[in-house]
Design an enzyme around this catalytic site. Structure first.
Site, mmCIF file in Angstrom:
data_model
loop_
_atom_site.group_PDB
_atom_site.id
_atom_site.type_symbol
_atom_site.label_atom_id
_atom_site.label_comp_id
_atom_site.label_asym_id
_atom_site.label_seq_id
_atom_site.Cartn_x
_atom_site.Cartn_y
_atom_site.Cartn_z
ATOM 1 C CE LYS A 123 33.615 129.818 -60.515
ATOM 2 N NZ LYS A 123 33.916 130.856 -61.511
ATOM 3 C CD GLU A 172 40.387 134.021 -66.589
ATOM 4 O OE1 GLU A 172 39.815 134.602 -65.658
ATOM 5 O OE2 GLU A 172 40.317 132.788 -66.770
#
Length: 367
Positions: A123, A172
């Protein structure tokens, strides 16, 4: 401003100038400077000194951290209920410039998809910027009030910089530590929300069932577990993610918690250990970082880094620097990123970053 602690600082006693790349090492230069700065502050009469500010995406570059002269806390709910946080009118926008342009971003994503299909990279997170010019200088306090009004449940921050301010509403939590207990809630995988309740709920369920997003999320969780395990006792990593939302997006989220094995480890040390997570960089980290440097036509600087606080006792709270803007006079720079995996498409990643930019665009009345 967070669900756990909200405060305002006044003045600047001293800056922390050593890059935080070695911040996870107790005897590294960064932690030694931090301990020395805390001692100086205490000797100068500052009770319970705290370090605040931001660390760049590239932690080997100088941070924007300082110990304030003083700080005072406030209750977030009382603040939201007791005053008008919407602010006044903001300056007129006279120009918006995308960096990179759409066709260049799509080409970047296509190259990243090819790279993740070659097994050496699982990723990579690619980002884009939106540069805004306003007719008059931006009142960052007024802009901050609008951001808080639109994102009352987020981790909201306003950090003074030499040339302006960094401000935003991050969803987050990278790391929160109180005593020996720590918490982290990484996000990876997102879907656009809908104004119609039934369709909105369906979008959340579809995200939970998405193989592509679950794969991307699991990459983040696996690395977080690997990094935290040697430093933890009783590490709890749920086997299934849940959902969290902002006004514009659903996110896959996993709430991680545990106790530090070494009580001398502070919140900033743990945060530096995790930074940058695969949620903002990729996996494996070093390969993802090299590809980001190759493909992105700009320096992320503070974007994609972390922002927060840590006190002398080791408590603290650090969030990922996303859904944010950097403001200098009449220049505003916005940032958004998307995780690229083999199942990603250039079109969907362009749309996703556009939705993420809407948090800040809405604050300017440009949604």
């Amino acid at each position: 401003m967070s669900p756990y602690r909200s405060f305002v600082t006044q003045g600047r006693f001293c800056a922390i100038e050593t890059p935080a790349g070695s911040g996870h090492q107790r005897e590294g230069m960064f932690q030694r400077e931090l301990r020395h700065a805390f001692r100086r502050a205490r000797n100068a009469g500052i009770e319970r000194p705290v370090v605040v500010g931001a660390i760049p995406f590239d932690a080997d570059r100088p941070p924007s951290l300082f110990i304030p002269q003083s700080s005072h806390g406030f209750d977030r709910q009382t603040f939201l209920q007791g005053r008008n946080v919407r602010g006044g009118a903001l300056p007129q926008v006279i120009e918006k410039v995308e960096r990179p342009l759409e066709h260049d971003f799509r080409r970047m994503v296509a190259q990243a998809v090819e790279a993740t299909g070659q097994q050496r990279l699982s990723k990579v997170v690619l980002s884009r910027l939106l540069d805004i010019t306003t007719r008059e200088p931006v009142d960052t306090a007024a802009l901050m009030r609008r951001i808080v009004a639109q994102n009352p449940a987020s981790y909201n921050f306003h950090v003074p910089l030499d040339d302006g301010a960094l401000l935003g509403a991050s969803p987050e939590l990278l790391l929160r530590k109180i005593g020996r207990r720590f918490y982290s809630t990484p996000l990876a995988g997102s879907a656009r929300r809908d104004a119609e309740p039934d369709r909105d709920a369906a979008a959340g369920r579809q995200l939970l069932d998405s193989a592509k997003d679950r794969y991307e999320h699991q990459l983040v969780i696996d690395q977080m577990r690997e990094v935290l395990s040697p430093y933890s006792e009783g590490l709890n990593v749920p086997s299934e993610p849940g959902l969290v939302n902002t006004p514009t997006l659903w996110h896959l989220a996993t709430a991680i918690d545990g106790d530090v094995a070494d009580p001398e480890v502070n919140a900033l040390s743990l945060a530096c250990l995790l930074h940058p997570t695969p949620a903002l960089c990729g996996a494996p980290t070093d390969r993802a970082r090299r590809l980001i440097r190759t493909l992105e036509p700009f320096d992320r600087d503070l974007f994609g880094g972390m922002v927060g606080w840590c006190d002398e006792e080791g408590n603290g709270e650090w969030v990922v620097t996303i859904r944010c803007a950097r403001v200098a006079g009449n220049q505003v720079r916005l940032f958004a990123g998307a995780g690229i995996v083999p199942a990603s498409t250039p079109e969907s990643e362009w749309r996703e970053t556009g939705v993420k930019l809407n948090t800040m665009l809405s604050a300017f009345g440009l949604h």
